[in-house]
Design a protein around this motif. Structure first.
Motif, PDB file in Angstrom:
ATOM      1  N   ARG A 140       0.832  -1.201   0.000  1.00  0.00           N
ATOM      2  CA  ARG A 140       0.000   0.000   0.000  1.00  0.00           C
ATOM      3  C   ARG A 140       0.872   1.259   0.000  1.00  0.00           C
ATOM      4  NH1 ARG A 140      -3.664   2.845   2.418  1.00  0.00           N
ATOM      5  NH2 ARG A 140      -2.456   2.905   4.330  1.00  0.00           N
ATOM      6  N   GLN A 141       1.862   1.263   0.891  1.00  0.00           N
ATOM      7  CA  GLN A 141       2.757   2.423   0.990  1.00  0.00           C
ATOM      8  C   GLN A 141       3.507   2.632  -0.321  1.00  0.00           C
ATOM      9  OE1 GLN A 141       3.181   4.835   3.070  1.00  0.00           O
ATOM     10  NE2 GLN A 141       1.622   4.058   4.458  1.00  0.00           N
TER      11      GLN A 141
ATOM     12  N   ILE B 216       1.157   4.188  -2.806  1.00  0.00           N
ATOM     13  CA  ILE B 216       0.802   5.570  -2.447  1.00  0.00           C
ATOM     14  C   ILE B 216       1.952   6.515  -2.771  1.00  0.00           C
ATOM     15  CG2 ILE B 216       0.397   7.127  -0.467  1.00  0.00           C
ATOM     16  CD1 ILE B 216      -1.242   4.777   0.760  1.00  0.00           C
ATOM     17  N   GLU B 217       3.188   6.072  -2.495  1.00  0.00           N
ATOM     18  CA  GLU B 217       4.350   6.942  -2.682  1.00  0.00           C
ATOM     19  C   GLU B 217       4.638   7.211  -4.151  1.00  0.00           C
ATOM     20  OE1 GLU B 217       7.457   5.171  -0.369  1.00  0.00           O
ATOM     21  OE2 GLU B 217       6.314   5.504   1.469  1.00  0.00           O
TER      22      GLU B 217
END
Ligand code: UTP
Length: 294
Positions: free
Chosen positions: A288-289, A292-293
């Protein structure tokens, strides 16, 4: 007892893994390493197939290998240096995990000297399978299901005898990528197959039921494959062999319950990694991170 002569159905003990293909759709990654050894989250792709065979009661894993596939053999064998090192560092859990890989079942390796096609690869398994029904798993199609897809096929074999193929409904525009069957539904999701055609154009496809990489096959397939001429792409096609088998013995198709991840291409493999990592509580946040990044 010779099951082929009596025609009786029972459990299978052997599962064939044709892994001698060249993996051209995944080049250059697969130039010198087996595509089956690429990691899918935390294990090589082949490990998922072996787990599936074990879950269906198979104890003999028959790998049809080729020149770049030696790492598969090593993966399911002891690794003394590594074991000693893990022991010395007191990494007990990892040590046990590594040892367990060599104790999963009996692994038998047969070479397909040149990649003459999937049908030819299956024929290479004859010296081991001989007169027995056997499973076939194409490991780059990773199947996540409960019960496993091979177990779903086995249930139909045990009830009805004969050979059994895994089927999936595909969009009509994709029929030219698969073997397509003609069949009559005899029970929910179970088809009596009367014909099949390899990779038909959408307008020629007799249905949209496609054969996927799981089979329970009768040993009667071996003499058929042995006398078969090369078909599409100049290869000995398994679909052509099963088509001939149809005129001799019953062949069933099962629309399996479960999810399939095609790990034979970079896109499919990447997507499978992301999807399965998202289902892993330890990795979900990492994925997820990372997204998102971006
Ligand atoms: P694929 O059609 O995926 O072929 O074969 P491939 O060579 O592995 O990959 P691409 O298409 O070049 O990218 C389906 C299955 O049949 C095996 C493959 O290893 C794979 O598991 N196979 C295919 C053989 O074992 N021998 C062959 O001659 C052909």
């Amino acid at each position: 007892m010779n099951r082929r002569e009596t025609g009786s159905a029972s459990s299978i003990t052997k599962c064939l893994f044709p892994v001698a293909g060249l993996g051209t759709r995944f080049l250059p990654a697969t130039k010198e390493i087996a595509k089956e050894m690429l990691p899918l989250v935390d294990r090589p792709i082949i490990a998922y197939g072996v787990d599936e065979a074990l879950s269906a009661g198979c104890r003999e894993m028959v790998m049809i290998t080729g020149r770049t596939k030696k790492s598969i053999e090593d993966y399911f064998d002891r690794s003394y240096e590594l074991e000693e090192l893990l022991k010395a560092r007191n990494k007990k859990t990892l040590y046990e995990k590594v040892i367990a890989l060599s104790e999963l079942g009996d692994f038998i390796y047969l070479r397909q000297h040149s990649p003459l096609g999937l049908g030819h690869a299956v024929l290479c398994g004859e010296p081991v399978c001989r007169n027995e029904y056997f499973g076939v798993i194409l490991p780059d199609d990773v199947m996540i299901a409960e019960p496993s897809v091979l177990s779903q096929l086995l249930a139909v074999h045990e009830e009805r005898g004969g050979s059994v193929l895994a089927l999936e409904e595909v969009p009509r525009e994709e029929t030219s990528r698969y073997g397509i069957v003609v069949g009559t539904e005899v029970a929910p999701g179970v088809y009596s197959i009367s014909d099949m055609v390899e990779k038909p154009a959408p307008e020629d496809a007799p249905s949209t039921l496609a054969i996927m990489g799981r089979y329970i096959l009768s040993p009667a397939i071996f003499p058929i494959l042995a006398r078969q001429k090369p078909g599409a792409g100049g290869e000995i096609q398994l679909t052509d062999g099963v088509r001939t088998l149809l005129s001799e013995e019953p062949v069933w198709g099962v629309v399996y319950n479960g999810r399939r991840f095609d790990c034979g291409t970079q896109q499919g493999w990447l997507s499978a990694n992301i999807r399965l990592a998202m289902e892993n509580p330890l990795l979900r946040e990492v994925v997820r991170q990372a997204i998102i990044e971006e």
